[in-house]
Design a protein around this motif. Structure first.
Motif, short mmCIF file in Angstrom:
data_model
loop_
_atom_site.label_atom_id
_atom_site.label_comp_id
_atom_site.label_asym_id
_atom_site.label_seq_id
_atom_site.Cartn_x
_atom_site.Cartn_y
_atom_site.Cartn_z
N ALA A 9 -20.44 -88.71 -51.96
CA ALA A 9 -21.26 -87.91 -52.78
C ALA A 9 -22.85 -87.98 -52.35
O ALA A 9 -23.45 -87.22 -52.16
CB ALA A 9 -21.23 -88.10 -54.17
N PHE A 10 -23.17 -89.28 -51.88
CA PHE A 10 -24.54 -89.83 -51.46
C PHE A 10 -24.46 -89.22 -50.20
O PHE A 10 -25.87 -88.73 -49.73
CB PHE A 10 -24.67 -91.15 -51.50
N MET A 11 -23.60 -89.23 -48.98
CA MET A 11 -23.67 -88.60 -47.89
C MET A 11 -24.19 -87.29 -48.01
O MET A 11 -25.10 -86.74 -47.11
CB MET A 11 -22.48 -88.85 -47.02
N ALA A 12 -23.40 -86.52 -48.67
CA ALA A 12 -23.51 -85.04 -48.86
C ALA A 12 -24.88 -84.69 -49.47
O ALA A 12 -25.55 -83.73 -49.01
CB ALA A 12 -22.50 -84.58 -49.86
N THR A 13 -25.36 -85.52 -50.49
CA THR A 13 -26.75 -85.46 -50.91
C THR A 13 -27.91 -85.50 -50.09
O THR A 13 -28.52 -84.77 -49.95
CB THR A 13 -27.01 -86.48 -52.01
N GLY A 14 -27.62 -86.53 -49.24
CA GLY A 14 -28.55 -86.99 -48.14
C GLY A 14 -28.72 -85.50 -47.11
O GLY A 14 -29.88 -85.01 -46.82
N PHE A 15 -27.60 -85.08 -46.51
CA PHE A 15 -27.68 -83.87 -45.79
C PHE A 15 -28.06 -82.48 -46.36
O PHE A 15 -28.85 -81.77 -45.99
CB PHE A 15 -26.00 -83.29 -45.37
N PHE A 16 -27.63 -82.63 -47.64
CA PHE A 16 -28.33 -81.15 -48.44
C PHE A 16 -29.79 -81.40 -48.66
O PHE A 16 -30.50 -80.12 -48.51
CB PHE A 16 -27.52 -81.20 -49.82
N LEU A 17 -30.20 -82.52 -48.87
CA LEU A 17 -31.65 -82.46 -49.24
C LEU A 17 -32.28 -82.04 -47.65
O LEU A 17 -33.43 -81.64 -47.59
CB LEU A 17 -32.16 -83.89 -49.81
N GLY A 18 -31.90 -82.66 -46.75
CA GLY A 18 -32.41 -82.53 -45.22
C GLY A 18 -32.03 -80.89 -45.08
O GLY A 18 -33.21 -80.19 -44.50
N PHE A 19 -31.39 -80.53 -45.76
CA PHE A 19 -30.97 -78.67 -45.22
C PHE A 19 -32.20 -78.18 -46.08
O PHE A 19 -32.62 -77.04 -45.71
CB PHE A 19 -29.66 -78.68 -45.73
N MET A 20 -32.26 -78.77 -47.40
CA MET A 20 -33.57 -77.87 -48.26
C MET A 20 -34.75 -78.07 -47.61
O MET A 20 -35.31 -77.12 -47.40
CB MET A 20 -33.37 -78.51 -49.65
#
Lengths: 318, 361
Positions: free
Chosen positions: B52-63
């Motif tokens: 969940a934390f890895m996905a959050t990091g990638f998603f924030l980068g995407f945003m």
């Protein structure tokens, strides 16, 4: 009499008119530590903290700038710090556990002894020499005492020696080589302990120790693959390191599946998720890549959880 | 454990209670099968959290790369994710798949929502208070052990920040004292809490692990000797006002409990006060090192509850805090060496004194 576990107590508490004091009594009787377990904790904690503090106290004493003490005195004190716990461990009135703990403390103090030796005679040795010698000279104890905390000390020394050798001597080596060597060391260690533990009438190792060694191996293997993927353009030859890591991972996955060990499968799932995410980011470090990586990580985690949970349930009913 | 084992254990528990219990067997079995479906191993829970934390990091980068910087967009996306997480985490919605997905949605949704509020709430304390409230709401509304754990830890972080922000170093001591009281109560009064309400009962395990983390976190903050040496020198004993009495109370409660079931020298009524006195002497050196007494309390509570993960965490933390204490302590190496050797000798003396009494019986 059947052994009562925690889940039925929780379920009965939730779905019956059990009174809090009755629930408390059931928890006391079946779940909470009884007097014998408290005695066990004291048997472990008091000597472990006592010996640990004393060993650290002696270590700090060596670290102190003790220029006034003559060379012979310095070496004598250092050697005594190693020999006294060894001599104490020969007393048979101590339990086997205490004797092993004393020998572990002695093995820990071999390092300061070499440190003092190097300081007095100005051997000019690198730091890795100290750790290598420390590991080599305690190897006999490690093998004969065969005590998990002593093995941990030995494996830490081995890992530190490799890392320092890379830093101080083999500076031409790429990081991948070092991480790969660490992967090999920890994999061989974990595989050996698991193999010996599985064999009846052989040595027995605690579960935490096997799991910790496996965790170290998987982390090193994952780091190795991720570094190779990130640097693939500048060092394509490093891809050769990925193949053995993945082959070993596949072998471990097969063995874990056959022996119904979900912990090792979970470690591998994490590793594969991280490696594939690195591949995605490496291909496209942009909006699309990050979005796909997000989707992959969520899907990978969810899929792994479902798969592992299904396996866990299937194995339970077998 | 299969259904047959469960029923055998339930029968035995009913017999031991000595009276006829009114049990809703159908609901109990339904709950059992639900738990079997949903409860993974500890390693699987850690995988969910890390994922969940890895996905959050990638998603924030995407945003960020997408160039989205509208507060409203972040607010809307965060809110949608949290609401989605709520539904996915419901056991009657999508089962285990939804639950794993729900954790990722909640972990990702909360920071997005907070980024959305960042334009309106500009001060750090306001953000911490808002996070505390949202995490509290998540804890109340969502029934998932991983989310209960993460929400409790988040609330702990916010409380520590607010306490430090409001009362400086003294606030951190207040936080450690309060968390220690909460954790002790949570474990000592487990039966009452579990029977008080279904809501608490279903969140009990997640909150217990979260409180252990929260206390260790506060202890870690207090153990940062080098950091607080740079601040004005405050006496470092405030948290010990709560920690030492709590440890003594726990020991007193244990001795009282074993007095009824054990007849060894260790639990004789006359000896109990001397053992408590001995424990107090052992705790005295930790009064000025509350990180150590907090971790020791954590270890004893987790051991008492038969909670292995908590025990392992406390042991690792204890080793780390002890090392850090002696590493950072602003004393000469010789003094440190003497203190360590003296403490080690004290523990070995206690072991020698108690050796026969704590032997296998």
């Amino acid at each position: 009499m059947i052994k009562i576990t925690r889940p039925p107590i929780k379920l009965l508490a939730r779905h019956s008119d059990w009174r809090p004091e009755e629930l408390d009594a059931a928890l006391d009787k079946h779940v909470r530590a009884d007097a014998e377990r408290w005695r066990w904790l004291l048997r472990m904690l008091l000597p472990a903290i006592g010996i640990g503090f004393l060993a650290c106290g002696i270590l700090f004493f060596f670290a102190y700038n003790w220029a006034d003490i003559p060379k012979f005195g310095k070496l004598g004190i250092s050697a005594a710090a190693v020999t006294i716990p060894c001599a104490l461990s020969l007393f048979f009135s101590f339990s086997e556990l205490t004797r092993k703990m004393l020998l572990t403390a002695a093995a820990f103090l071999v390092g300061p002894l070499f440190g003092v030796f190097g300081q007095i005679y100005q051997t000019g040795a690198n730091a890795y020499d100290l750790f290598l010698a420390w590991g080599v000279f305690i190897l006999i104890w490690v093998l004969t005492v065969n005590f998990a905390p002593l093995w941990v000390l030995f494996l830490v020394l081995l890992n530190v020696t490799v890392a320092l050798y890379f830093e101080q001597v083999a500076s031409g080596w790429s990081t991948v080589v070092v991480v790969f060597i660490l992967f090999v060391i920890n994999t061989v260690a974990a595989a050996t302990f698991i193999f010996l533990d599985e064999r009846p009438e052989s040595f027995s190792y605690p579960e935490w120790f096997k799991k910790a060694a496996s965790l170290a191996a998987v982390l090193a293997g994952t780091a190795c693959c991720c570094i190779v993927i990130v640097d693939v353009d500048s060092r394509p030859g490093n891809l050769l390191f990925v193949a053995p890591v993945l082959v070993i991972f596949a072998g471990v996955a097969r063995a874990a599946y056959r022996n119904q060990k979900s912990y090792y499968l979970t470690l591998l799932a994490f590793s594969i998720i991280a490696i594939v995410a690195t591949v995605i980011i490496r291909i496209d470090l942009n909006i699309g890549g990050l979005l796909i990586a997000t989707i992959w990580v969520v899907a990978g985690t969810t899929g792994s959880t479902i798969l592992l949970n299904t396996l866990r349930k299937d194995w339970r009913y077998e | 454990m299969n259904e047959q084992d469960l029923l055998l254990q339930i029968d035995q528990l009913e017999q031991e209670s000595g009276r006829s219990l009114q049990t809703d067997k159908a609901a109990l079995l339904r709950n059992f099968h639900e738990d079997q479906e949903h409860e993974g191993t500890l390693a699987m829970k850690i995988l969910s959290i890390v994922g969940a934390f890895m996905a959050t990091g990638f998603f924030l980068g995407f945003m960020l790369l997408l160039g989205i910087n509208s507060a409203l967009a972040f607010l809307a996306m965060g809110a949608v994710m949290l609401v989605g997480g709520y539904f996915f985490c419901r056991r009657d919605f999508l089962g285990i798949m939804g639950e794993a997905f729900g954790v990722a949605l909640v972990v990702c949704g909360l920071p997005l929502l907070l980024v959305g509020f960042a334009e309106t709430i500009t001060n750090e304390s306001g953000m911490a208070l808002l996070t505390l409230i949202i995490a509290g709401a998540i804890l109340l509304l969502m029934e998932n052990s991983i989310i209960s754990f993460l929400a409790t830890v988040t609330m702990g972080v916010c409380l520590l920040f607010l306490a430090h922000d409001g009362f400086d170093r003294f606030g951190a001591h207040l936080y450690v004292g309060l968390t220690a009281v909460l954790l002790t109560g949570w474990i000592q009064y487990a039966a009452r809490l579990i029977k008080t309400s279904d809501l608490l009962s279903r969140r009990y395990d997640g909150i217990r692990t979260g409180l252990i983390f929260a206390l260790l976190m506060g202890a870690g903050y207090l153990s940062d000797f080098r950091f607080w040496m740079e601040l004005s020198r405050l006496p470092n004993w405030y948290a010990s006002v709560a920690l030492v009495p709590l440890t003594l109370w726990l020991a007193f409660d244990l001795l009282r409990r074993f007095r009824n079931t054990e007849s060894t020298e260790l639990t004789k009524s006359s000896s109990q006060w001397s053992y408590l006195g001995g424990l107090f002497i052992l705790l005295l050196p930790t009064i000025l090192a509350p990180a150590l007494s907090a971790t020791l309390l954590c270890l004893l509570l987790a051991w008492k509850a038969g909670y292995r993960t908590g025990t392992a965490l406390a042991v690792i933390a204890l080793i780390y805090f002890i090392s850090r204490y002696y590493y950072d302590l602003n004393l000469s190496l010789l003094i440190k060496s003497i203190i360590l050797s003296a403490s080690g000798s004290l523990f070995l003396m206690a072991w020698a004194l108690l050796r026969k009494k704590i032997a296998v019986q």
